[in-house]
Write an enzyme that holds these catalytic residues in place. Sequence first.
Site, short mmCIF file in Angstrom:
data_model
loop_
_atom_site.label_atom_id
_atom_site.label_comp_id
_atom_site.label_asym_id
_atom_site.label_seq_id
_atom_site.Cartn_x
_atom_site.Cartn_y
_atom_site.Cartn_z
N LYS A 292 1.07 -1.28 -0.10
CA LYS A 292 0.05 -0.05 0.11
C LYS A 292 1.01 1.35 0.01
O LYS A 292 1.98 1.09 0.35
CB LYS A 292 -0.88 -0.03 1.21
CG LYS A 292 -2.09 0.70 1.16
CD LYS A 292 -3.31 0.31 0.58
CE LYS A 292 -4.36 1.00 0.38
NZ LYS A 292 -5.63 0.30 0.09
N GLY B 163 -24.80 2.81 4.59
CA GLY B 163 -24.11 3.54 3.44
C GLY B 163 -24.27 2.95 2.34
O GLY B 163 -24.12 1.73 1.91
N VAL C 278 -20.47 0.88 -3.45
CA VAL C 278 -20.84 -0.41 -3.44
C VAL C 278 -22.24 -0.82 -2.79
O VAL C 278 -23.04 -1.44 -3.50
CB VAL C 278 -19.73 -1.21 -2.56
CG1 VAL C 278 -20.03 -2.60 -2.36
CG2 VAL C 278 -18.39 -0.81 -2.94
P1 NAD Z 1 -18.38 5.49 -0.74
O1 NAD Z 1 -17.70 6.54 -0.33
O2 NAD Z 1 -18.95 5.70 -2.29
O3 NAD Z 1 -19.77 4.95 0.09
C1 NAD Z 1 -19.65 5.17 1.46
C2 NAD Z 1 -21.13 5.75 1.71
O4 NAD Z 1 -21.14 5.80 3.11
C3 NAD Z 1 -21.05 7.23 1.34
O5 NAD Z 1 -22.69 7.37 0.56
C4 NAD Z 1 -21.25 7.96 2.55
O6 NAD Z 1 -22.17 9.01 2.57
C5 NAD Z 1 -21.77 6.88 3.45
N1 NAD Z 1 -21.41 7.16 4.97
C6 NAD Z 1 -20.27 7.67 5.59
N2 NAD Z 1 -20.35 7.45 6.88
C7 NAD Z 1 -21.64 7.16 7.11
C8 NAD Z 1 -22.25 6.87 8.35
N3 NAD Z 1 -21.78 7.12 9.58
N4 NAD Z 1 -23.64 6.29 8.36
C9 NAD Z 1 -24.06 6.13 7.10
N5 NAD Z 1 -23.40 6.36 5.91
C10 NAD Z 1 -22.41 6.82 5.97
O7 NAD Z 1 -17.49 4.24 -0.63
P2 NAD Z 1 -17.44 2.80 -1.29
O8 NAD Z 1 -16.42 2.53 -2.54
O9 NAD Z 1 -18.99 2.27 -1.48
O10 NAD Z 1 -16.90 1.85 -0.40
C11 NAD Z 1 -17.70 1.54 1.08
C12 NAD Z 1 -16.70 0.74 1.95
O11 NAD Z 1 -16.39 -0.48 1.19
C13 NAD Z 1 -15.45 1.42 2.35
O12 NAD Z 1 -15.31 0.96 3.70
C14 NAD Z 1 -14.59 0.80 1.26
O13 NAD Z 1 -13.18 0.80 1.91
C15 NAD Z 1 -15.09 -0.85 1.12
N6 NAD Z 1 -14.63 -1.16 -0.14
C16 NAD Z 1 -14.85 -0.71 -1.29
C17 NAD Z 1 -14.45 -1.16 -2.46
C18 NAD Z 1 -14.96 -0.63 -3.93
O14 NAD Z 1 -14.81 -1.65 -5.01
N7 NAD Z 1 -15.50 0.30 -3.71
C19 NAD Z 1 -13.76 -2.48 -2.50
C20 NAD Z 1 -13.48 -3.02 -1.30
C21 NAD Z 1 -13.91 -2.35 -0.04
#
Ligand code: NAD
Length: 358
Positions: free
Chosen positions: A80, A179, A183
């Site tokens: 990373k 959230g 995803v």
């Molecule tokens: P994103 O930022 O698009 O979505 C996260 C959502 O959570 C946002 O809409 C945000 O407003 C909301 N949020 C933040 N704090 C909150 C709270 N306290 N209560 C309710 N909602 C809240 O991110 P993402 O890409 O969808 O990823 C989501 C999670 O999955 C993260 O932890 C990320 O590390 C993990 N992840 C993502 C991927 C990917 O392909 N994008 C892959 C592996 C892991």
Amino acid sequence: MTLFDSPAFEGHEGVHAFSDEKTGLKCIIAVHSTARGPAAGGCRMWPYASADMALEDALRLSRAMSFKNAMADLDLGGGKSVIIGDSRTQKTPQLFEAFGACVDQLGGRYWTAEDVGVSPADLMNARKRTRYVAGLEGNPAASGDPSPVTAEGVFRGVRLCVQRALKRDLDGVRVAIQGVGHVGGYLAEKLHAAGAKLILTDVNAEALHAVAARTGAQLVAPGAIFDVDCDVFAPCALGGAINAETLPRIKARVIAGAANNQLADAETGRAVFNHGLLYAPDYVINGGGIINVAGEIRALEAGQAFDPAWVDAKLDRLARTLEEVLDRAASENRPTNEVAGEIAKTRITLAAENKAAA
Ligand code: NAD
């Protein structure tokens, strides 16, 4: 405590700190393991309060990537990188070119990609100075947004956990999603199509209402998501959702979602188990995104186009790995996170032994 005694450093092959006076770049690249192949993991740009905090984050995240890549059965190790700085005010094309030159100095031992604060446009700039970059756009090898693939892996994992814990399929199962960003939004649509009843929350009201309109979901305030009546709790926001305060409030039988680092710490995994909840270890169930990135690395290395069929086959394999974790945890009556950690370590150790013997 010195770096070498730090628990976060344990097992790392190398940690590299770089600075570039001209562009103001300060970055750390942590390579946890190259036993299974070149280390792969995204680059995060964050305004860390100190270099120590940046180092700690890089170490923690690179080790997690070794585990995630091993559980996704990829020929990749874990690494990373972190850039110290505010992605809203301190980004320049030159800064990312300088970052690319740092990645290149590692000679292919580390492949970078997107993470928090870093976009495909930034990666295009890094790519000017190194070929060890995935998550690009506009070429035949490009893998595009990993979120739908992550969501597909999580969807399959939720279904498997529901079959195991509730002995039924998804039709009529109540799923609470915390959230609905990249995803969580796709996951909600897939669960809705499978007949699940959704309860959603997000701090972003606009995103929340858009997903609710597509899925007919019930909405609750962010703080209330832990108290709702549901069968599955799916953390898809930030890390640490499952902790000593929230766990006693969760009424679900299954915890399965996309967020990284869902458990506040390893002891919380045991508490989840003692509460009788089935937990899908996050770095197993959310491996779809890195599988997608691995598909791009594979295509770039072979000079070929991205192959969605290869990605799909790896997603199937990921589902079987999750099954293996659940089976072993059930037969040994142990927390799933402990079993997953053991399987990941064994896969990495075996690869290291094979590499040493070759
Ligand atoms: P994103 O930022 O698009 O979505 C996260 C959502 O959570 C946002 O809409 C945000 O407003 C909301 N949020 C933040 N704090 C909150 C709270 N306290 N209560 C309710 N909602 C809240 O991110 P993402 O890409 O969808 O990823 C989501 C999670 O999955 C993260 O932890 C990320 O590390 C993990 N992840 C993502 C991927 C990917 O392909 N994008 C892959 C592996 C892991």
